[in-house]
Design an enzyme around this catalytic site. Structure first.
Site, PDB file in Angstrom:
ATOM      1  N   GLU A 123       0.815  -1.215   0.000  1.00  0.00           N
ATOM      2  CA  GLU A 123       0.000   0.000   0.000  1.00  0.00           C
ATOM      3  C   GLU A 123       0.849   1.266   0.000  1.00  0.00           C
ATOM      4  O   GLU A 123       0.399   2.322  -0.449  1.00  0.00           O
ATOM      5  CB  GLU A 123      -0.933   0.000   1.218  1.00  0.00           C
ATOM      6  CG  GLU A 123      -1.984  -1.097   1.232  1.00  0.00           C
ATOM      7  CD  GLU A 123      -3.032  -0.935   0.143  1.00  0.00           C
ATOM      8  OE1 GLU A 123      -3.185   0.189  -0.374  1.00  0.00           O
ATOM      9  OE2 GLU A 123      -3.687  -1.937  -0.197  1.00  0.00           O
ATOM     10  N   GLU A 145      -1.691   8.921   0.071  1.00  0.00           N
ATOM     11  CA  GLU A 145      -2.002   8.440  -1.264  1.00  0.00           C
ATOM     12  C   GLU A 145      -1.474   9.430  -2.307  1.00  0.00           C
ATOM     13  O   GLU A 145      -1.634  10.640  -2.163  1.00  0.00           O
ATOM     14  CB  GLU A 145      -3.519   8.302  -1.371  1.00  0.00           C
ATOM     15  CG  GLU A 145      -4.029   7.607  -2.586  1.00  0.00           C
ATOM     16  CD  GLU A 145      -5.532   7.438  -2.543  1.00  0.00           C
ATOM     17  OE1 GLU A 145      -6.052   6.632  -3.337  1.00  0.00           O
ATOM     18  OE2 GLU A 145      -6.197   8.116  -1.737  1.00  0.00           O
TER      19      GLU A 145
END
Length: 288
Positions: A123, A145
């Site tokens: 991730e 992100e």
């Protein structure tokens, strides 16, 4: 004290008879014997209790996450990590979830931790095929992100916690207790909270999905419908739980290969087998 009385007797009786000496010797010996027996009967349970308490605390210490993931191993696992992700923050967060990394035998505990770091490293990866030390040495490179979705509740932290409902549910966890709705940046500014959100998601079953923790520790048993859907225990199911709608039942895809690559690296470092069902290419996602 007994000896004092015995000596004091002779100071008052300078010429005792052999009979009286014998009598007092027997008296002294009897008291010493009784005293010794009494002390033994008292000390044995005390020493036994102390031993049991010591073993209890030793066993607890031996099962702590930091007995498996040591500072030196952490540095080897994540040599190119963002310095936001400190070892101390990870351990503090892990200790807030007593079952995390402490359930089952040593192999089970290590395999769960390898799976957790495998998924979270994917991730947050900053690796590429020809990266120094290999593509799987670049976990935990990013905090947020890169292509932000659903702002302000975009991906943050090791698990890249995303969407308002996840921030809301994580905030309610007794282990977290932080206002993540009004201040979602806590997940990217406080490393302990960041790790806690990742472990919370790992430990928490959601809707029809079991928790990743239960899957990796053998606490989850597939139902008949799970078996038909190909959802069987193993690392692959944790991928299904985390992002099955995008990655599972689609054959060989790069993101799943990447997740597996990280997992294998950590299993190798911890000296445990990969187990069965490490991919999800034939698993139907839960929302299918």
């Amino acid at each position: 004290m007994i000896t004092f009385r015995f000596a004091n007797y002779y100071s008052q009786h300078p010429s005792p008879s052999i009979k009286s000496i014998h009598a007092h010797t027997e008296f002294h010996s009897t008291i010493v014997f009784k005293f010794t027996v009494k002390m033994r009967s008292t000390l044995i349970p005390i020493l036994t209790l102390a031993l049991l308490v010591g073993l209890f605390f030793y066993a607890g210490k031996a099962q702590n996450v930091n007995s498996i993931i040591t500072p030196s191993l952490y540095n080897k696992m994540l040599p190119h990590r963002n310095q936001f992700y400190t070892y101390d923050a990870f351990i503090k967060a892990a200790n807030a979830f007593p079952q995390f990394g402490t359930t089952g035998d040593a192999a089970t505990r290590k395999k769960e931790l390898a799976a957790f770091f495998g998924q979270t490293s994917h991730e947050t990866t900053g690796g590429w095929p020809n990266a120094p030390d290999g593509p799987y040495a670049w976990g935990y490179s990013f905090i947020e992100e890169q292509k932000k979705t659903d702002p302000p509740y975009y991906g943050r932290g090791p698990i890249q916690l995303t969407h308002k409902y996840n921030y809301e549910q994580a905030a309610k966890s007794p282990a977290i207790k932080a206002d993540l709705i009004n201040n979602p940046n806590l997940v990217s500014s406080d490393p302990v909270i960041a790790f806690k959100t990742a472990i919370w998601l790992w430990m928490t079953p959601q809707s029809a999905k079991p928790s990743c923790h239960d899957v990796m520790t053998g606490k989850w048993t597939p139902s008949a419908s799970d078996k038909v859907a190909g959802r069987l225990p193993g690392y692959g199911l944790t991928t299904n739980i985390i992002n099955g709608g995008e990655e599972c039942n689609k054959g060989e895809i790069a993101s799943v290969t990447d997740r597996i690559g990280f997992y294998k690296r950590y299993c190798n470092m911890l000296g445990v087998s990969y187990g069965d069902n490490i991919d999800c290419k034939k698993q139907k996602p839960y929302n299918a």
